[in-house]
Design an enzyme around this catalytic site. Sequence first.
Site, PDB file in Angstrom:
ATOM      1  N   VAL A  85       0.285   3.661  -4.745  1.00 37.45           N
ATOM      2  CA  VAL A  85      -0.903   2.989  -4.422  1.00 37.45           C
ATOM      3  C   VAL A  85      -0.911   3.001  -2.675  1.00 37.45           C
ATOM      4  O   VAL A  85      -2.072   3.341  -2.036  1.00 37.45           O
ATOM      5  CB  VAL A  85      -0.780   1.388  -4.726  1.00 37.45           C
ATOM      6  CG1 VAL A  85      -1.807   0.789  -3.749  1.00 37.45           C
ATOM      7  CG2 VAL A  85      -1.349   1.328  -6.027  1.00 37.45           C
ATOM      8  N   ASP A  87       8.205   2.222   4.654  1.00 34.93           N
ATOM      9  CA  ASP A  87       8.964   1.924   3.361  1.00 34.93           C
ATOM     10  C   ASP A  87      10.351   1.675   3.454  1.00 34.93           C
ATOM     11  O   ASP A  87      11.131   2.329   4.644  1.00 34.93           O
ATOM     12  CB  ASP A  87       8.493   3.152   2.568  1.00 34.93           C
ATOM     13  CG  ASP A  87       8.750   2.867   1.123  1.00 34.93           C
ATOM     14  OD1 ASP A  87       7.844   3.102   0.145  1.00 34.93           O
ATOM     15  OD2 ASP A  87       9.928   2.815   0.602  1.00 34.93           O
ATOM     16  N   ARG A 102      11.872   9.097   0.883  1.00 30.94           N
ATOM     17  CA  ARG A 102      10.417   9.114   0.538  1.00 30.94           C
ATOM     18  C   ARG A 102       9.740   9.127   1.920  1.00 30.94           C
ATOM     19  O   ARG A 102       8.795  10.168   2.004  1.00 30.94           O
ATOM     20  CB  ARG A 102      10.118   7.689   0.066  1.00 30.94           C
ATOM     21  CG  ARG A 102       8.467   7.530  -0.149  1.00 30.94           C
ATOM     22  CD  ARG A 102       8.016   8.435  -1.248  1.00 30.94           C
ATOM     23  NE  ARG A 102       6.335   8.135  -1.286  1.00 30.94           N
ATOM     24  CZ  ARG A 102       5.834   8.967  -1.878  1.00 30.94           C
ATOM     25  NH1 ARG A 102       6.099  10.091  -2.072  1.00 30.94           N
ATOM     26  NH2 ARG A 102       4.390   8.727  -1.967  1.00 30.94           N
ATOM     27  N   THR A 131       5.409  -4.669  -8.541  1.00 29.26           N
ATOM     28  CA  THR A 131       5.536  -6.038  -9.067  1.00 29.26           C
ATOM     29  C   THR A 131       5.961  -5.928 -10.519  1.00 29.26           C
ATOM     30  O   THR A 131       5.064  -5.955 -11.473  1.00 29.26           O
ATOM     31  CB  THR A 131       4.035  -6.579  -8.858  1.00 29.26           C
ATOM     32  OG1 THR A 131       3.074  -5.830  -9.291  1.00 29.26           O
ATOM     33  CG2 THR A 131       3.901  -7.406  -7.719  1.00 29.26           C
ATOM     34  N   CYS A 159       1.637  -0.741 -14.994  1.00 23.94           N
ATOM     35  CA  CYS A 159       0.152  -1.522 -14.914  1.00 23.94           C
ATOM     36  C   CYS A 159       0.024  -2.056 -16.181  1.00 23.94           C
ATOM     37  O   CYS A 159       0.201  -3.498 -16.391  1.00 23.94           O
ATOM     38  CB  CYS A 159      -0.779  -0.622 -14.193  1.00 23.94           C
ATOM     39  SG  CYS A 159      -0.503  -0.214 -12.559  1.00 23.94           S
ATOM     40  N   ARG A 215       8.100   5.945 -15.056  1.00 21.27           N
ATOM     41  CA  ARG A 215       8.423   4.440 -15.138  1.00 21.27           C
ATOM     42  C   ARG A 215       7.787   3.810 -16.501  1.00 21.27           C
ATOM     43  O   ARG A 215       6.419   3.959 -16.557  1.00 21.27           O
ATOM     44  CB  ARG A 215       7.842   3.685 -13.975  1.00 21.27           C
ATOM     45  CG  ARG A 215       8.676   4.036 -12.678  1.00 21.27           C
ATOM     46  CD  ARG A 215       8.140   3.560 -11.541  1.00 21.27           C
ATOM     47  NE  ARG A 215       6.858   3.895 -11.248  1.00 21.27           N
ATOM     48  CZ  ARG A 215       5.969   3.542 -10.171  1.00 21.27           C
ATOM     49  NH1 ARG A 215       6.287   2.489  -9.400  1.00 21.27           N
ATOM     50  NH2 ARG A 215       4.805   3.883 -10.081  1.00 21.27           N
TER      51      ARG A 215
END
Length: 427
Positions: free
Chosen positions: A15, A33, A38, A92, A267, A338
Amino acid sequence: MNKDIKIAIIGLGYVGLPLARLFATKFSVIGFDINKPRVAELMSGIDSTLEVEKELLQSSLVDNPSGEVGLYCSTDLKDIKDCNYYIITVPTPVDKNNRPDLTPLYKSSETVGKVLKIGDIVIYESTVYPGVTEDECVPVLEKVSGLKFNQDFFAGYSPERINPGDKEHTVDKILKVTAGSTPEIGKKVDDLYKAVITAGTHLAPTIKVAEAAKVIENSQRDINIAFVNELAKIFNMLDIDTNDVLEAAGTKWNFLPFKPGLVGGHCIGVDPYYLAQKAQEVGYHPEIILAGRRMNDSMGQYVASEVVKLMLQHDIKVKGANVLILGITFKENCPDVRNTKVVDVIKNLKEYGVNITIYDPLANPSEVKHEYGLETTRDLPKQKFDSIVLAVAHKEFLDLEFNELKSQKSVVYDVKGVLGDKCDKKL
Ligand SMILES: NC(=O)c1ccc[n+]([C@@H]2O[C@H](COP(=O)([O-])OP(=O)(O)OC[C@H]3O[C@@H](n4cnc5c(N)ncnc54)[C@H](O)[C@@H]3O)[C@@H](O)[C@H]2O)c1
């Protein structure tokens, strides 16, 4: 306006990075980050999530955080201290009991709290249940900064709707819901996004409305898929092709075109638990939301049992059989592994004593090994298999020469319904 605005994006994943790159076309943006490798890969112009193309990323990068239009990525807190908009895009997840884990939100709020100044606006994009921004994150910002909410600093919420791997609906082309902690801040947050989102924005009346809107979008999708998964189970027992039924029903103008399948990722398979948790907190036990979750989480086991039945029907000895799994990512044309539910299929098949080979040209083998303890290959295996399960519809699989992979009695099971007559059975 552009000169006075300096944006920090906290969390450069699926995102955060596309959003940072987009804002960097008009503003000075610092991507922050905690993951050093990354940040290093991004500053070298590479995005391993494949969301931002190399040329696009490279052309947006600037080599210092001093404030020119463009993107600079960093792990250093001092590089974000003179920003005035902080946009938080951290994960989250849920814990092992499917309860919301707000740790990344608390931690990133602490980070921003350390550099927060009078007049700053902190916008959350992570998917949450209604109330998280104002009741959970804002108190952390207040505590760490010593500043007063809605007097010294302000908050906003703008949920992200991107669909990883989808090159058509990119962040700029998806209408964005926005909200602010006061009506004036709502307008400012909305104007900020309007500057880069060509599809436009929808200013919601409050942050809680915007938070609730996002979490129900994903819960609605989960429930709709659960319904067609239930239909697939029923129609399989009736020996009717579910895809044919859905195609016929889909000719009605208001029939919704959902397909059965595995619901993974972090999600659709996770967000309904956020809503359920909040509902339970206020004394309501959600029935439909959790029934949808149960149905979708049962599909890995169901697919495995269907594959075994198919093998038995074709006189294939199950114990010791060699089974090829095509795809392990949670969705097609995307390297994200994931919370992939393909591992449920694999785990259940292994219980029948079969040998599993996993081929996925997109998944990172070391990530799969680390997350799930499974070996995968990015090269098409040369051997023959007793059964092939297409679990993910990567475009590389659509033109595969199945005959070269099949042993004499081999069967092909198609979870995604994309192989036409190349498969013996589909979900
Ligand atoms: N991936 C999607 O399809 C998608 C779509 C819409 C919304 N969302 C939501 O957006 C949020 C982010 O998801 P994502 O897929 O981009 O996650 P991600 O795991 O790809 O990226 C999150 C990034 O945040 C970083 N991070 C974690 N804690 C941090 C901290 N304390 N400070 C700074 N950086 C930190 C991680 O290192 C990682 O790079 C989640 O709430 C998710 O539900 C995701």
